[in-house]
Design a protein around this motif. Structure first.
Motif, short mmCIF file in Angstrom:
data_model
loop_
_atom_site.label_atom_id
_atom_site.label_comp_id
_atom_site.label_asym_id
_atom_site.label_seq_id
_atom_site.Cartn_x
_atom_site.Cartn_y
_atom_site.Cartn_z
N ILE B 130 0.86 -1.18 0.00
CA ILE B 130 0.00 0.00 0.00
C ILE B 130 0.90 1.23 0.00
O ILE B 130 1.62 1.47 0.98
CB ILE B 130 -0.89 0.02 1.27
CG1 ILE B 130 -1.69 -1.27 1.40
CG2 ILE B 130 -1.78 1.26 1.29
CD1 ILE B 130 -2.79 -1.46 0.41
N TYR B 131 0.89 1.99 -1.08
CA TYR B 131 1.69 3.21 -1.17
C TYR B 131 1.29 3.97 -2.42
O TYR B 131 0.66 3.43 -3.32
CB TYR B 131 3.19 2.87 -1.21
CG TYR B 131 3.60 2.12 -2.46
CD1 TYR B 131 3.21 0.80 -2.65
CD2 TYR B 131 4.35 2.73 -3.46
CE1 TYR B 131 3.55 0.10 -3.80
CE2 TYR B 131 4.71 2.03 -4.62
CZ TYR B 131 4.30 0.72 -4.78
OH TYR B 131 4.63 0.04 -5.92
N ILE B 154 13.36 2.39 1.24
CA ILE B 154 12.74 3.23 2.25
C ILE B 154 13.47 3.01 3.57
O ILE B 154 13.92 1.89 3.86
CB ILE B 154 11.22 2.90 2.36
CG1 ILE B 154 10.53 3.92 3.24
CG2 ILE B 154 10.98 1.47 2.84
CD1 ILE B 154 9.02 3.93 3.08
N GLU B 155 13.58 4.06 4.35
CA GLU B 155 14.22 3.92 5.65
C GLU B 155 13.28 3.18 6.59
O GLU B 155 12.13 3.55 6.72
CB GLU B 155 14.51 5.30 6.25
CG GLU B 155 15.79 5.91 5.74
CD GLU B 155 16.15 7.19 6.48
OE1 GLU B 155 16.08 7.18 7.73
OE2 GLU B 155 16.46 8.18 5.80
N VAL B 156 13.81 2.16 7.24
CA VAL B 156 12.98 1.44 8.21
C VAL B 156 13.65 1.60 9.59
O VAL B 156 14.84 1.88 9.67
CB VAL B 156 12.85 -0.07 7.87
CG1 VAL B 156 12.05 -0.26 6.59
CG2 VAL B 156 14.21 -0.74 7.74
N PRO B 157 12.89 1.44 10.66
CA PRO B 157 13.50 1.52 12.00
C PRO B 157 14.60 0.47 12.12
O PRO B 157 14.45 -0.65 11.63
CB PRO B 157 12.33 1.20 12.94
CG PRO B 157 11.09 1.42 12.14
CD PRO B 157 11.44 1.18 10.71
N PRO B 238 15.80 6.60 -3.02
CA PRO B 238 15.15 6.77 -1.72
C PRO B 238 13.71 7.28 -1.86
O PRO B 238 13.45 8.23 -2.60
CB PRO B 238 16.03 7.79 -1.01
CG PRO B 238 16.77 8.50 -2.09
CD PRO B 238 16.80 7.63 -3.30
N PHE B 239 12.81 6.63 -1.19
CA PHE B 239 11.39 7.00 -1.23
C PHE B 239 10.97 7.50 0.15
O PHE B 239 11.26 6.88 1.17
CB PHE B 239 10.55 5.79 -1.62
CG PHE B 239 9.06 6.00 -1.54
CD1 PHE B 239 8.40 6.72 -2.53
CD2 PHE B 239 8.32 5.49 -0.48
CE1 PHE B 239 7.02 6.91 -2.46
CE2 PHE B 239 6.95 5.69 -0.40
CZ PHE B 239 6.30 6.41 -1.40
N ASN B 240 10.30 8.64 0.15
CA ASN B 240 9.74 9.15 1.41
C ASN B 240 8.23 9.12 1.29
O ASN B 240 7.70 9.57 0.30
CB ASN B 240 10.16 10.61 1.64
CG ASN B 240 11.65 10.71 1.85
OD1 ASN B 240 12.21 10.02 2.68
ND2 ASN B 240 12.28 11.56 1.06
N GLY B 241 7.59 8.62 2.28
CA GLY B 241 6.14 8.59 2.21
C GLY B 241 5.61 7.31 2.82
O GLY B 241 6.37 6.50 3.35
N TYR B 242 4.30 7.15 2.69
CA TYR B 242 3.66 5.99 3.30
C TYR B 242 3.91 4.75 2.45
O TYR B 242 3.70 4.76 1.24
CB TYR B 242 2.16 6.25 3.40
CG TYR B 242 1.42 5.20 4.20
CD1 TYR B 242 1.21 5.38 5.56
CD2 TYR B 242 0.94 4.05 3.58
CE1 TYR B 242 0.54 4.41 6.29
CE2 TYR B 242 0.26 3.08 4.32
CZ TYR B 242 0.06 3.27 5.67
OH TYR B 242 -0.60 2.33 6.39
N CYS B 264 -2.63 11.12 8.36
CA CYS B 264 -2.01 10.00 7.64
C CYS B 264 -1.43 10.50 6.31
O CYS B 264 -2.05 11.27 5.60
CB CYS B 264 -3.05 8.91 7.38
SG CYS B 264 -2.41 7.54 6.42
N GLU B 265 -0.22 10.01 6.01
CA GLU B 265 0.45 10.44 4.78
C GLU B 265 -0.25 9.89 3.53
O GLU B 265 -0.08 10.42 2.44
CB GLU B 265 1.89 9.95 4.78
CG GLU B 265 2.84 10.83 5.56
CD GLU B 265 4.23 10.26 5.50
OE1 GLU B 265 5.05 10.84 4.79
OE2 GLU B 265 4.47 9.21 6.13
N LEU B 266 -0.98 8.80 3.71
CA LEU B 266 -1.67 8.20 2.57
C LEU B 266 -3.03 8.86 2.43
O LEU B 266 -3.98 8.49 3.10
CB LEU B 266 -1.82 6.70 2.79
CG LEU B 266 -2.36 5.93 1.59
CD1 LEU B 266 -1.26 5.75 0.56
CD2 LEU B 266 -2.88 4.56 2.01
#
Lengths: 342, 380
Positions: B130-131, B154-157, B238-242, B264-266
């Protein structure tokens, strides 16, 4: 047997009492019940009854009607054989006549000659109902009548079933007979045809004034009326939009209302019909209203017994209250500000 | 036929076994999401919004509903004379049926399709996420870098890096190293399973991979490491977003709840990046005089006579009087009887919840519960 029936929708009607809603659109394209247009009802009824060829005769301001119908895909009428036909009237100035004007038909008489169907159903575009025409045709054939008129409680619903050859004959001899339309024949007690009546028992409302439009909209909130109109097996089709589901935000309060998709509701909505993509702001009260597509009602407004046509913007803190007997129509695309109240 | 600049290949054969009974008769990309959509709508809408008009959808597991849902692609405006959407199921070649054994083998078996369009670039997508993403911008990036392959990251924790394929990059985002689910990650840039390849390069590597008997025919495990070994130019985008993988019942529920968050970003209401879907024809929703609806998403065709709080209701859901639905997802055409209480559950499509059913928050676990037609009788 249903492919023996042609559907003919007379969309040339103009009701003076609906001026405020038909200035920019044909009567057939007046929005109703949150996501439909008036023509959706008769058109879906025809398709659900197995009619595969439908001719629409529009006259006034039919841009929005054409945009709505498109290729007929939403009604499954984008067919190689038969399907949806659109015959705008070549006569701009001709006076308003009754349903089924022969003058309009004659300009496209080839449609009637070329169609393989034996019978034609001629209907108006402003009756909201959910009716199956198959038993009407059956009855018409059994009875051997020339014209079957569909009625409710002895009031004609202005839908007529005739043999196609007889219709062509009526159109071709209109100068000699003096009949300009089917309603003319019905009104003449000396007319030479045998006429039968078919009593329709379901829900049917005729929209011919702002008053009747408003009343019919409010009646949708009666669960029985709603259920009779929107049957699962006999759906009313319309042009679909890709709106997301409606979002109910924190603090909203919605009661006894019909809400279409794509709305964002933060305020209070009661006894109202809310169309697609409407925004209702915080601390706003919308009561007994018909709100059409893409209206934006900002924060702190009070609206009672108002019809907002499409794309109306009501600015913060505006009060618009009327009475249900005299609903107020706010014109398409206009802006209502708090300062205008005084 | 004119050659296409970029053709998308959408991998939609996933079984999604961690979604339990939801994917018993349904491929994962066809699982309902967000009150109206199916998971694959997001990727298909991204394609059409990014100007990609040629999409091959590779199906394998439980394809019936997915195939008929995609149809000729008209819902996403992908019913095109030249290109459009094409469903690509596995097929038999002479005597044996060749199932798609890995992501790369699935593409390899459809080389015919790609050769037919002869694109310059191939975009590999998965139908499980979902994005919202503009693939055209990624393609521009790929071209400007002169890359052989570009992988969206995408950056993940940091504490979750062991669940993802992690890219170790240089300062200019060139990928130096790729680690699948590392114990000790050196970076937190995770692959989103979105790749753009130069078609000529991909073709070469697919042919080679097919010859390799030891290969598992997977992009992440085989093709990418092989390309790195041969010093091909691979870049991370690099992707920023939901972005959410809704692979489990819990994450599916969480992603639905995310939509109820006002920040929500989405954003489903963005007119410039609409999410298209097959629109079922339902009347508007009816909210009765006794009903209460708060912080929820409700689709057409719903009849609400009870209370709905922080929930997502799909089309055709009916909630009878006295019932309270809280923090739940109710899938299409399900009917909920009178005086039912549901908290933190996912209710599947087309079932009836009997009057008086109570499923409240389970003390022992905070996990969301997926109701099944079989389990519901235990609660009633």
């Amino acid at each position: 047997m249903n492919n023996r029936l042609l559907g003919v929708i007379d969309a040339t009607t103009y009701h003076k009492g609906l001026d405020e809603l038909t200035l920019h659109r044909s009567l057939a394209a007046v929005p109703f019940a949150g996501r439909y247009r008036l023509i959706d009802f008769i058109l879906s009824n025809m398709v659900n009854s197995g009619i595969e060829s439908v001719a629409i005769f529009p006259k006034y301001q039919y841009r929005s009607l054409m945009d709505h119908l498109g290729s007929g895909k939403n009604w499954d009428l984008d067919r190689k054989r038969d399907g949806l036909f659109f015959f705008p009237s070549p006569m701009i100035d001709s006076s308003n006549s009754g349903i089924g004007s022969f003058n309009h038909f004659v300009a496209n008489i080839d449609y009637f000659y070329r169609s393989s169907q034996d019978y034609a159903l001629i209907a108006n575009c402003y009756t909201v109902c959910n009716i199956d025409f198959s038993p009407v045709l059956q009855r018409h054939i059994q009875s051997g009548c020339d014209i079957t008129s569909i009625q409710q409680l002895n009031q004609p619903l202005e839908m007529y079933l005739v043999k196609k050859d007889l219709l062509i004959d009526m159109i071709q001899t209109r100068r000699q007979t003096g009949y300009t339309c089917i309603s003319d024949i019905m009104a003449d007690i000396h007319q030479p045809y045998t006429i039968c009546h078919y009593e329709y028992k379901g829900e049917a409302v005729t929209i011919d004034s702002v008053q009747s439009y408003f009343q019919a909209s409010m009646e949708l909130l009666t669960p029985d009326v709603w259920r009779n109109l929107f049957l699962r097996d006999f759906p009313i089709y319309t042009k679909v939009k890709d709106e997301p589901p409606t979002r109910y935000l924190n603090g909203c309060e919605v009661k006894n209302s019909i809400v279409a998709n794509g709305c964002q509701i933060e305020g209070k909505v009661e006894n109202s019909i809310i169309a697609r993509g409407v925004k209702v702001g915080k601390n706003t009260i919308v009561r007994n209203c018909v709100i059409m597509q893409k209206c934006e009602i900002q924060e702190g407004c009070v609206l009672d017994s108002v019809i907002l046509d499409k794309d109306v913007k009501v600015e913060e803190g505006t009060y618009l209250t009327c009475t249900q007997s005299v609903p107020f129509v706010v014109k398409k695309g206009s802006i209502q500000g708090a300062l205008m109240n005084s | 036929m004119a050659n296409k600049k970029c053709v998308a290949m959408l991998l939609a054969g996933g079984k999604g076994s961690r979604l339990n009974s939801l994917t018993k008769e349904l491929a994962k990309p066809a699982v309902p999401f967000g009150g109206k959509y199916r998971i694959i709508d997001f990727t298909l809408s991204n394609c059409t919004n990014s100007g990609i008009d040629t999409v091959g959808v590779l199906t394998q597991y439980q394809p019936l509903i997915l195939n008929s849902y995609i149809g000729i692609g008209s819902a996403w405006d992908l019913d095109r004379r030249n290109g459009g959407v094409t469903v690509l199921p596995p097929y038999s070649e002479s005597s044996e049926v060749k199932w798609y054994t890995g992501t790369a083998s699935a593409i390899y078996q459809n080389i015919n399709y790609l050769e037919q369009h002869n694109p310059e670039y191939v975009l590999i997508l998965s139908g499980d996420h979902i994005y919202k993403m503009n693939y055209d911008l990624m393609l521009d990036y790929h071209i400007s870098k002169g890359a052989d392959a570009t992988i969206s990251v995408i950056e993940v924790p940091w504490h979750e890096t062991n669940r993802f394929g992690i890219m170790n990059t240089s300062l200019d985002m060139r990928i130096e190293d790729f680690e699948e689910k590392p114990e000790q990650a050196k970076n937190n840039l995770a692959s989103m399973g979105i790749y753009i390849f130069k078609w000529s390069v991909l073709n070469e590597f697919l042919q080679k991979d097919n010859q390799n008997k030891d290969s598992s025919h997977d992009f992440g495990k085989d093709i990418i490491p092989e390309m790195l070994k041969l010093n091909k130019k691979l870049y991370a985008y690099p992707f920023n977003g939901y972005w959410k993988d809704v692979g489990t019942v819990q994450s599916l529920w969480e992603a639905n709840m995310d939509l109820l968050d006002e920040n929500c970003e989405l954003n489903l209401f963005d007119q410039d990046w609409r999410i298209y879907s097959v629109n079922p024809n339902h009347p508007p929703q009816y909210i009765s005089p006794q009903a209460k609806v708060k912080q929820s998403l409700v689709n057409e065709g719903c009849t609400i006579e009870g209370e709905v709080i922080k929930s997502v209701l799909f089309q055709g859901v009916a909630i009878d009087k006295g019932s309270v639905i809280k923090e739940s997802v109710v899938m299409p055409n399900t009917r909920i009887g009178k005086n039912v209480i549901l908290e933190k559950v996912i209710v599947p499509s087309n079932i009836v919840i009997p009057d008086g059913t109570v499923i409240k928050e389970r003390k022992e676990t905070s996990e969301v519960l997926l109701i099944t037609p079989e389990s519901i009788c235990h609660f009633a």
